[in-house]
Motif scaffolding. Structure first.
Motif, mmCIF file in Angstrom:
data_model
loop_
_atom_site.group_PDB
_atom_site.id
_atom_site.type_symbol
_atom_site.label_atom_id
_atom_site.label_comp_id
_atom_site.label_asym_id
_atom_site.label_seq_id
_atom_site.Cartn_x
_atom_site.Cartn_y
_atom_site.Cartn_z
ATOM 1 N N PRO A 1 10.487 9.991 16.346
ATOM 2 C CA PRO A 1 9.400 9.001 16.314
ATOM 3 C C PRO A 1 9.675 7.947 15.252
ATOM 4 C CG PRO A 1 8.737 11.024 15.211
ATOM 5 C CD PRO A 1 10.072 11.311 15.841
ATOM 6 N N ALA A 2 9.069 6.800 15.419
ATOM 7 C CA ALA A 2 9.288 5.710 14.460
ATOM 8 C C ALA A 2 8.090 4.781 14.486
ATOM 9 C CB ALA A 2 10.554 4.947 14.811
ATOM 10 N N LEU A 3 7.882 4.079 13.391
ATOM 11 C CA LEU A 3 6.855 3.045 13.376
ATOM 12 C C LEU A 3 7.208 1.969 14.398
ATOM 13 C CD1 LEU A 3 6.293 2.667 9.513
ATOM 14 C CD2 LEU A 3 4.704 3.674 11.161
ATOM 15 N N CYS A 4 6.208 1.489 15.113
ATOM 16 C CA CYS A 4 6.447 0.513 16.179
ATOM 17 C C CYS A 4 7.059 -0.773 15.626
ATOM 18 C CB CYS A 4 5.136 0.164 16.878
ATOM 19 S SG CYS A 4 4.307 1.572 17.632
ATOM 20 N N PRO A 5 7.909 -1.431 16.415
ATOM 21 C CA PRO A 5 8.353 -2.774 16.024
ATOM 22 C C PRO A 5 7.135 -3.677 15.844
ATOM 23 C CG PRO A 5 9.653 -1.953 17.868
ATOM 24 C CD PRO A 5 8.517 -0.987 17.676
ATOM 25 N N GLY A 6 7.063 -4.375 14.731
ATOM 26 C CA GLY A 6 5.917 -5.239 14.469
ATOM 27 C C GLY A 6 4.752 -4.545 13.817
ATOM 28 N N CYS A 7 4.884 -3.234 13.510
ATOM 29 C CA CYS A 7 3.789 -2.490 12.873
ATOM 30 C C CYS A 7 3.449 -3.101 11.520
ATOM 31 C CB CYS A 7 4.194 -1.026 12.702
ATOM 32 S SG CYS A 7 3.024 -0.059 11.722
ATOM 33 N N PRO A 8 2.170 -3.282 11.219
ATOM 34 C CA PRO A 8 1.792 -3.884 9.927
ATOM 35 C C PRO A 8 2.141 -3.021 8.716
ATOM 36 C CG PRO A 8 -0.144 -3.057 11.087
ATOM 37 C CD PRO A 8 0.995 -2.985 12.050
ATOM 38 N N HIS A 9 2.453 -1.738 8.936
ATOM 39 C CA HIS A 9 2.768 -0.861 7.800
ATOM 40 C C HIS A 9 4.224 -0.990 7.350
ATOM 41 C CE1 HIS A 9 -1.040 0.698 8.842
ATOM 42 N NE2 HIS A 9 -0.661 1.664 9.646
ATOM 43 N N ARG A 10 5.072 -1.530 8.179
ATOM 44 C CA ARG A 10 6.508 -1.501 7.906
ATOM 45 C C ARG A 10 6.872 -2.205 6.600
ATOM 46 N NH1 ARG A 10 9.602 -0.156 12.681
ATOM 47 N NH2 ARG A 10 11.425 -1.141 11.736
ATOM 48 N N GLN A 11 6.291 -3.375 6.371
ATOM 49 C CA GLN A 11 6.685 -4.164 5.212
ATOM 50 C C GLN A 11 6.304 -3.469 3.900
ATOM 51 O OE1 GLN A 11 7.654 -8.512 4.870
ATOM 52 N NE2 GLN A 11 5.410 -8.493 4.786
#
Length: 524
Positions: free
Chosen positions: A339-349
């Motif tokens: 699993p991975a954080l979605c592309p464009g997820c606001p949490h990634r940055q």
């Protein structure tokens, strides 16, 4: 009679509606979420996403005291949160039928542990039913409401991920739910007010109820004996019944529909009829421990069957025969899909920033827990809902950690059990940085609203918790309280985190950015 193709979650919702339940409360958690999402579609019922499972059960108990048949839903770890009222509800009993769904997650498809909710049924002295398919989920839910009122006690229904999300045929009778006339609440302190003197008397009543239930369980049709080949027998429940029928269709089976209390006489009689009896259960040896305590010796359980993870027809066959089934004899390498954080997820940055800064990050339960995985590698702890803040408080007690500890929590989890951690931090003067990642929804369980998104379960506008006022109420003010855009450039985000840590004060940072999937859905 009409045939419907339903998941067990849909069937439980229909069963509750058919049983004239007028209230459904819970907290979203895989694999239970879809029960309330379906129940809320029926007419003339009240539904709510409560802020947590303890609150949901307390609302359910209150509705039951008012004579309203009520369904309460949660996943297995949610039962931990609800345990306080749960253990007392068996003492008070009910008025309107009260049915609590505990959805277990063997193999931890979407959970932080693999606990077995049958332990709670035993410890809290609450009867529990366990369906094997959607039709039983429908029938058992209706039965649970009837039995709850008959015996004046809440009833559990235990499901597992495999049952909750699998679809099968349901025999729906299409009879409209009967109207149950409600009366004004009648005072009965000796039943509903659990001070020690009254609770002692209610405990006696409870033990008498359980004795009667245990005896009656021997004759309940949902505890079913299928006598075929007596050389091999099985005692099982839930989805494991289907696995056994697939591999050993000619074996004798005692299928337990009520898994607490267990039907002692039925079990003893069945074991006498069979040469060898296998006890097949997910997860812990609940049946096995009870059966062996009766002095029965021709039974085999966890000596061969795993205590971890889901069972399957292949596992059962292999453990009994000692031979790996043909379908599994050839090793097939399947490429991993972590699993991975979605592309464009606001949490990634934010996770990129926390990783770069080398901070000690106390995490929480939600899709943002995936921040522990590459390329972010940004979480150091994750224990239970709301624990990010309080564990950060504990980590910060070590002087060598100070100035490096931050907590990360989502908006729904913050409302669930993070606010108490905030209050505790302020009250006990813990100077940590708390970061709330607010993506506008309860994303991990399917975009449910919460007290910070401003909508009810039916998408009606409601209040929103004001972060700034909440922070001010515990003494946190700017610049130790800030709200920033989740899509800010990383240098600005990093500078903000650094400044708030350098203040060496209790700080609250809100990082807002709408979930990318929700944003897409809103455009459709």
């Amino acid at each position: 009679m009409k045939k419907l193709l339903l998941s067990a979650n849909e069937a439980i919702a229909l069963g509750a509606y058919s049983a004239s339940a007028k209230a459904g409360v819970g907290y979203p958690g895989t694999p239970s979420t879809e029960i309330l999402e379906n129940f809320c579609k029926y007419e003339n019922v009240y539904t709510e996403w409560s802020v947590n499972e303890k609150v949901a059960l307390e609302v359910g108990i209150g509705a039951s005291f008012a004579g309203i048949r009520t369904l309460v839903t949660m996943k297995h770890v949610g039962v931990n949160v609800a345990a306080d009222p749960l253990f007392t509800s068996s003492y008070t009993g009910i008025k309107g039928g009260l049915v609590i769904v505990a959805a277990d997650d063997p193999s931890m498809h979407s959970s932080q542990n693999e606990q077995d909710s049958r332990h709670y049924a035993i410890a809290a002295k609450i009867p529990m039913l366990e369906p094997s398919d959607s039709n039983e989920a429908y029938q058992f839910t209706k039965l649970a409401f009837e039995l709850s009122e008959k015996y004046d006690i809440p009833f559990f229904i235990r499901t597992t991920t495999r049952i909750a999300h699998s679809k099968s045929a349901v025999d729906y009778d299409e009879v409209l739910p009967k109207e149950i006339s409600l009366e004004e609440f009648k005072r009965n302190p000796k039943k509903y007010v659990m001070i020690p003197a009254f609770a002692k008397a209610r405990h006696t009543v409870l033990e008498e109820t359980l004795k009667k239930l245990s005896n009656d369980a021997n004759n309940l049709p949902i505890n079913r004996v299928e006598i075929n080949d007596k050389k091999i027998g099985f005692i099982t429940s839930g989805v494991c019944y289907n696995y056994i029928k697939e591999v050993y269709p000619d074996a004798s089976i005692l299928k337990l529909g009520m898994v607490n209390p267990l039907p002692k006489d039925l079990i003893v009689d069945f074991c006498k009829q069979c040469d060898k009896v296998y006890i097949v259960e997910e997860l812990d040896p609940i049946f096995e421990t009870f059966i062996k305590s009766l002095g029965i010796t021709n039974v085999i359980g966890k000596e061969i069957f795993p205590i971890e993870g889901e069972l399957s027809s292949s596992i059962i066959e292999e453990k009994i025969s000692g031979v790996k089934p043909a379908l599994l004899s050839k090793e097939t390498k399947i490429p991993p899909r972590p699993p991975a954080l979605c592309p464009g997820c606001p949490h990634r940055q934010m996770f990129g920033v926390l990783n770069k800064m080398g901070l000690i990050v106390s995490g929480d339960i939600g899709c943002y827990t995936l921040g522990v995985l590459p390329p972010f590698n940004a979480l150091d702890t994750c224990v239970d809902m709301g624990a990010s803040i309080t564990i950060a408080e504990g980590l910060n007690l070590n002087p060598k950690n100070r100035g490096k500890v931050v907590s990360v929590i989502g908006d729904s989890t913050f409302a669930h059990s993070g606010i108490t951690g905030l209050v505790n931090a302020a009250y006990n003067k813990h100077n940590i940085l708390m970061i709330v990642l607010d993506n506008g929804t309860t994303a991990m369980t399917g975009m449910q609203p919460n007290p910070l998104s401003g909508e009810t379960i039916n998408r009606e506008a409601t209040m929103q918790i004001d972060y700034e006022l909440l922070a001010a109420s515990v003494g946190i003010k700017a610049p130790d309280f800030r709200v920033i855009d989740a899509y800010k450039d990383s240098s600005t985000m990093e500078q903000t985190v650094k400044e708030m840590l350098d203040s060496k004060k209790l700080s609250l940072l809100i990082v807002k950015g709408l979930c990318v999937i929700l944003k897409r859905k809103m455009k459709e």
